[in-house]
Design a protein around this motif. Structure first.
Motif, mmCIF file in Angstrom:
data_model
loop_
_atom_site.group_PDB
_atom_site.id
_atom_site.type_symbol
_atom_site.label_atom_id
_atom_site.label_comp_id
_atom_site.label_asym_id
_atom_site.label_seq_id
_atom_site.Cartn_x
_atom_site.Cartn_y
_atom_site.Cartn_z
ATOM 1 N N ARG A 1 0.650 -1.010 -0.224
ATOM 2 C CA ARG A 1 0.195 -0.469 -0.309
ATOM 3 C C ARG A 1 1.189 1.520 -0.127
ATOM 4 N NH1 ARG A 1 -2.504 0.299 5.225
ATOM 5 N NH2 ARG A 1 -3.818 1.872 3.924
ATOM 6 N N LEU A 2 2.162 0.899 0.433
ATOM 7 C CA LEU A 2 2.861 2.290 0.106
ATOM 8 C C LEU A 2 2.916 3.401 -0.963
ATOM 9 C CD1 LEU A 2 5.524 4.261 1.594
ATOM 10 C CD2 LEU A 2 7.361 2.448 0.642
ATOM 11 N N PRO A 3 2.446 2.676 -2.111
ATOM 12 C CA PRO A 3 2.749 3.731 -2.934
ATOM 13 C C PRO A 3 1.069 4.646 -3.253
ATOM 14 C CG PRO A 3 3.294 1.752 -4.084
ATOM 15 C CD PRO A 3 3.115 1.593 -2.720
ATOM 16 N N SER A 4 0.642 4.323 -2.932
ATOM 17 C CA SER A 4 -0.472 4.847 -2.427
ATOM 18 C C SER A 4 -1.034 6.179 -1.868
ATOM 19 C CB SER A 4 -1.667 4.089 -2.737
ATOM 20 O OG SER A 4 -2.031 3.443 -1.853
ATOM 21 N N LEU A 5 -0.191 5.414 -0.315
ATOM 22 C CA LEU A 5 -0.236 6.215 1.159
ATOM 23 C C LEU A 5 0.886 6.869 0.926
ATOM 24 C CD1 LEU A 5 -0.165 3.445 3.394
ATOM 25 C CD2 LEU A 5 -1.574 4.666 3.143
ATOM 26 N N ILE A 6 2.194 6.696 0.186
ATOM 27 C CA ILE A 6 3.036 8.042 -0.171
ATOM 28 C C ILE A 6 2.904 9.076 -0.772
ATOM 29 C CG2 ILE A 6 4.583 6.725 -2.076
ATOM 30 C CD1 ILE A 6 6.253 8.870 1.479
ATOM 31 N N THR A 7 2.215 9.281 -2.044
ATOM 32 C CA THR A 7 1.403 9.836 -3.066
ATOM 33 C C THR A 7 0.439 10.669 -3.364
ATOM 34 O OG1 THR A 7 0.595 8.291 -4.366
ATOM 35 C CG2 THR A 7 2.226 8.621 -4.945
ATOM 36 N N ALA A 8 -0.552 10.230 -1.734
ATOM 37 C CA ALA A 8 -1.444 11.042 -1.129
ATOM 38 C C ALA A 8 -0.788 12.083 -0.105
ATOM 39 C CB ALA A 8 -2.025 10.114 -0.318
ATOM 40 N N GLN A 9 0.399 12.251 0.544
ATOM 41 C CA GLN A 9 0.772 13.187 1.251
ATOM 42 C C GLN A 9 1.602 13.824 0.634
ATOM 43 O OE1 GLN A 9 1.490 12.276 5.327
ATOM 44 N NE2 GLN A 9 0.825 10.207 5.651
ATOM 45 N N ILE A 10 2.728 13.095 -0.366
ATOM 46 C CA ILE A 10 3.701 14.074 -1.030
ATOM 47 C C ILE A 10 3.303 14.106 -2.856
ATOM 48 C CG2 ILE A 10 6.637 14.734 -1.742
ATOM 49 C CD1 ILE A 10 6.715 12.537 0.913
ATOM 50 N N PRO A 11 2.973 14.863 -3.391
ATOM 51 C CA PRO A 11 3.094 14.573 -5.074
ATOM 52 C C PRO A 11 4.180 14.379 -5.933
ATOM 53 C CG PRO A 11 1.824 17.107 -3.832
ATOM 54 C CD PRO A 11 3.506 16.647 -3.102
ATOM 55 N N PRO A 12 3.423 13.772 -7.213
ATOM 56 C CA PRO A 12 4.708 13.029 -7.083
ATOM 57 C C PRO A 12 5.546 14.068 -8.483
ATOM 58 C CG PRO A 12 2.761 11.986 -7.443
ATOM 59 C CD PRO A 12 2.011 12.834 -6.922
ATOM 60 N N THR A 13 6.571 14.401 -8.673
ATOM 61 C CA THR A 13 7.295 14.937 -9.775
ATOM 62 C C THR A 13 6.894 14.486 -10.755
ATOM 63 O OG1 THR A 13 9.412 13.890 -9.251
ATOM 64 C CG2 THR A 13 9.291 15.743 -7.691
ATOM 65 N N PRO A 14 7.360 15.412 -11.589
ATOM 66 C CA PRO A 14 6.516 14.982 -13.173
ATOM 67 C C PRO A 14 7.518 13.876 -13.609
ATOM 68 C CG PRO A 14 6.731 17.740 -12.474
ATOM 69 C CD PRO A 14 6.884 17.004 -12.388
ATOM 70 N N ALA A 15 7.875 13.163 -14.461
ATOM 71 C CA ALA A 15 9.177 12.097 -15.192
ATOM 72 C C ALA A 15 10.127 12.713 -15.608
ATOM 73 C CB ALA A 15 8.230 11.699 -16.237
#
Length: 797
Positions: free
Chosen positions: A783-797
């Protein structure tokens, strides 16, 4: 190379818990805890460290008894061997009563706890007499989620509409770290009162279970364990190494005619057991459909009721996660049919209908759910607590030179940075540590294995002289090189402040792919506000022995800078391993016999050639002595597994009667004090205190009763035991019966253990190039990917 190199083998990777019947395991009436590879085996957690949790030797172990080795069907057995004691995951039902009545004597408290438990069971039985809808024991958010689960699975409602609702309020990061449990050696149960152990022993004997399980069972179930077993015999499944069919036999002996496959207690216990096996295989949760299928395979007549019973009792938790890939853009708004007919962009009000987002329903154990949430919170705090625009980044610029320039600049401006690369790329974190020290920062570097600690300390010594060399011993006040286990336990490292935070401004974690979810969470919790965290490692190696795939999840989430090293590993071995990392098994030029392939026809010839290489050929032709050569093979069992190879190598290199539990002074060993972590060493002597070892330069005494479970001979290892270590020479043995256990990460890891010379005893023909090209790492459900992206916006590729 002598012949066309076929690279190496990948360890059998567990997927979901074994849903089908196990081969080679005792029947339903067999005694629990007696199968080979029980939870206390020394290779526990060593099996599939990169691909799954501790599955490595089991494929071979199971095949050892069935006539085939290395097949995926054996993964579940070794997986079970790596299971940690269940004491951490469960408590006594009477604990709440005992705490509420502190004035009672111990005996009275125990009786009160038993009475309370009986009352709960009677209430459940009474409730079952009337028509009761499954899941009615839940309320609030849990009940809503369960209703949503059913609606999605039945197709009654689309998933998006079921789970739609107001956005949850963002969690506030706690100022104080949540919990910092200190790792303890597995298999060493807490001391229990002799009366409690004897009471449990009596119940075990009555149920036909081995009485030797009494201390472990009492420690796992806690106070009142004997009463718990009488009321719910399937509680025995919480003891490491016990399987469902064995618990069924125990329950039949105690309950008689009352025992049946539809018993609610059985369904709940098997649900928890399957989730624990999934964690052993590397998953932090299971999809609801996969868990239901596994329960059906275990003869649970109503899987849904079993899952909901576990949820109602708090033994498991339910989650729903969006299926969007980490870092992907949200789906574009969907225009309604009415909008299309009117030709408008969004109806009268210009509104657009949001595209339905698919979700997946996950079931998991609380300990791993809390660890993932704690890690996401901790990393968000690390990212957000670094002061912005304070001019500190400019101070790093003079040190940003050479191959480490990109890494140093990234660390100067960000709290969390990921760094990827092979062995040669470690020079870049070393340059970073030197730069941070020059700025007066407190720095700590942590490696997975003592050998990694030594190698990194030598890099620092080359860059910083004697002061850096002292860092490896923790003697330098500004830079300390430690192991992750030592740092978390407090045995190594800079120490902690009054708030329990590490006294460091920069933490560099090497071998980051070996971080499991719980250790990663404890590290993140332990960092003070304003500290920087660098996770550095080779993404091609086997994953952690414990659940989760922290490094891979963070790379996929793209929530922080990622610095990919361009420093290649040198020589023919480095060239070969680099090709394997991208799925290519290339033939490399090896003028100095750096890479040699030795074809063999069968396991007997493989053993003969392996002993010849280690004892004679490599020392004579390459100049590397036998004690600096490591043998690596896919599994512990089988015709050419570690057991057989170690016996042959001992007979040649250190013959002896094995009077100390099969060991003699001078034997090379692998000591596994905890699942997933092996320390290599040598036998010194044995006396009444136990077996005396020297491991990584430190003396270790293993009690006599613990030797069989924690110590193995170490001339031959699995790739999971060898991860994080390098030797001047490595001999990788690929017997024909291990072909199905191979994969690209296993081959990459095994071949990459060689520094100067690699010999491959090759008996798998085309299975080797096929594994390198076609078999990647098995996925893990986290579940870590969804949890972490909910708190830290992903950076553009």
């Amino acid at each position: 190379m002598t012949t066309e190199p076929s690279a190496a083998a990948e360890e059998a990777e567990p997927g979901t818990p074994d849903a089908g019947p196990e081969s080679g395991t005792p029947g339903a009436g067999d005694q629990p805890g007696t199968e080979a590879g029980g939870g206390a085996s020394p290779d526990a957690g060593e099996g599939d460290a990169g691909e799954g949790h501790a599955a490595e030797g089991d494929a071979a172990d199971t095949a050892e008894g069935s006539g085939s080795s290395g097949s995926p069907g054996g993964e579940a057995t070794e997986t079970a061997a790596g299971t940690e004691t269940a004491a951490e995951a469960t408590g006594s039902p009477g604990e709440g009563v005992a705490e509420g009545a502190v004035q009672l004597s111990e005996a009275e408290a125990e009786l009160a706890a038993q009475r309370e438990l009986r009352e709960r069971i009677e209430r459940r039985k009474a409730e079952k007499e009337g028509p009761v809808l499954a899941g009615t024991a839940l309320s609030g958010k849990a009940a809503d989620l369960l209703a949503a689960v059913r609606a999605v699975e039945s197709g009654e409602k689309p998933s998006a509409s079921v789970f739609s609702g107001p956005e949850p309020t963002p969690r506030r990061v706690a100022q104080e770290p949540a919990r910092r449990p200190q790792p303890v050696p597995s298999g060493a149960p807490a001391s229990m009162a002799s009366e409690s152990v004897e009471a449990v022993r009596a119940v075990l004997v009555r149920g036909g279970a081995p009485e030797t399980l009494a201390p472990q069972t009492a420690a796992t179930l806690g106070e009142g364990a004997d009463g718990q077993l009488r009321e719910d015999p399937w509680q025995l499944l919480r003891v490491a190494g016990v399987r469902p069919e064995q618990a069924d036999g125990f329950a039949r002996a105690l309950l008689g005619a009352e025992c049946g496959p539809d018993d609610e207690r059985r369904g709940r216990a098997v649900t928890v057991w399957l989730l624990e096996q999934a964690a052993v295989a590397g998953h932090t949760a299971l999809e609801a459909a996969a868990l239901h299928a596994a329960l059906a395979q275990r003869s649970v007549p109503d899987p849904d009721a079993a899952v909901q019973s576990a949820l109602a009792e708090g033994d498991a938790l339910v989650f729903q996660d969006a299926l969007d890939e980490p870092g992907s853009t949200p789906p574009a708004p969907r225009r309604s049919e009415e909008d299309d007919t009117q030709g408008g962009a969004g109806g009268e009000d210009g509104e657009e209908v949001e595209e339905a987002r698919p979700v997946r329903v996950l079931i998991g154990l609380e300990r791993y759910a809390l660890a993932e949430e704690s890690l996401a919170d901790g990393l968000a705090r690390v990212v957000n607590s670094l002061p912005k625009e304070d001019g500190a980044a400019a101070a790093w610029e003079p040190a940003a030179t050479g191959s480490a320039a990109g890494l140093i600049r990234a660390v100067a401006g960000h709290g969390l940075v990921l760094h990827t690369g092979g062995e040669a790329s470690r020079a870049e974190p070393a340059a970073l540590v030197a730069a941070a020290r020059s700025l007066g920062l407190r720095v700590c570097a942590a490696a997975h294995h003592p050998d990694g600690r030594r190698r990194f300390a030598e890099l620092l010594a080359g860059a910083g002289g004697q002061e850096a060399r002292e860092a490896s011993e923790g003697g330098h006040p500004d830079a300390v090189v430690v192991t992750v286990a030592g740092l978390l336990s407090g045995e190594e490292g800079p120490g902690r402040d009054r708030d329990g935070m590490l006294r460091t401004d920069l933490l560099v974690v090497l071998d980051a792919p070996q971080l499991d979810i719980e250790n990663a969470a404890m590290l993140a919790e332990s960092l003070p506000d304003g500290a920087r965290l660098v996770l550095s490692g080779d993404p091609g190696v086997l994953w952690s022995a414990g659940p989760g795939r922290v490094f891979a999840d963070l790379l996929a989430a793209r929530v922080c800078p990622q610095i990919a090293s361009r420093t290649p590993d040198p020589g023919p071995v480095g060239e070969l391993v680099s090709g394997i990392g991208i799925g290519e098994l290339n033939q490399v030029e090896a003028p100095g016999k750096e890479v040699v392939i030795i074809p063999v026809r069968d396991a007997g010839e493989a053993i003969h050639r392996t002993v010849q290489l280690v004892a004679d050929s490599v020392p004579r032709a390459i100049g590397i002595p036998a004690e600096q050569t490591q043998v690596i093979t896919p599994g512990h069992g089988g015709a050419a597994g570690t057991r057989v190879l170690n016996a042959a190598l001992k007979e040649r290199l250190n013959p002896g009667p094995g009077r100390f539990g099969g060991f003699d002074p001078g034997d090379r060993i692998a000591y596994s004090a905890a699942p997933g972590r092996s320390v290599l060493g040598q036998v010194v002597k044995a006396d009444a205190a136990g077996l005396h070892l020297e491991c990584a330069g430190a003396p270790v005494v293993v009690p006599k009763e613990r030797v069989e479970q924690t110590v193995r001979h170490g001339w031959a290892l699995t790739a999971h035991q060898a991860v994080g270590v390098r030797w001047p020479a490595a001999v990788v043995v690929l017997p024909g019966d291990a072909a199905q256990a191979l994969s690209r990460p296993w081959v990459y890891t095994a071949f990459g253990r060689a520094d100067r010379h690699l010999s491959v005893v090759h008996g798998v023909e085309q299975a080797l190039p096929h594994a390198v090209a076609e078999i990647p790492a098995k996925p893990r459900t986290t579940r870590l990917p969804s949890l972490i992206t909910a708190q830290i916006p992903p950076t553009p590729a």
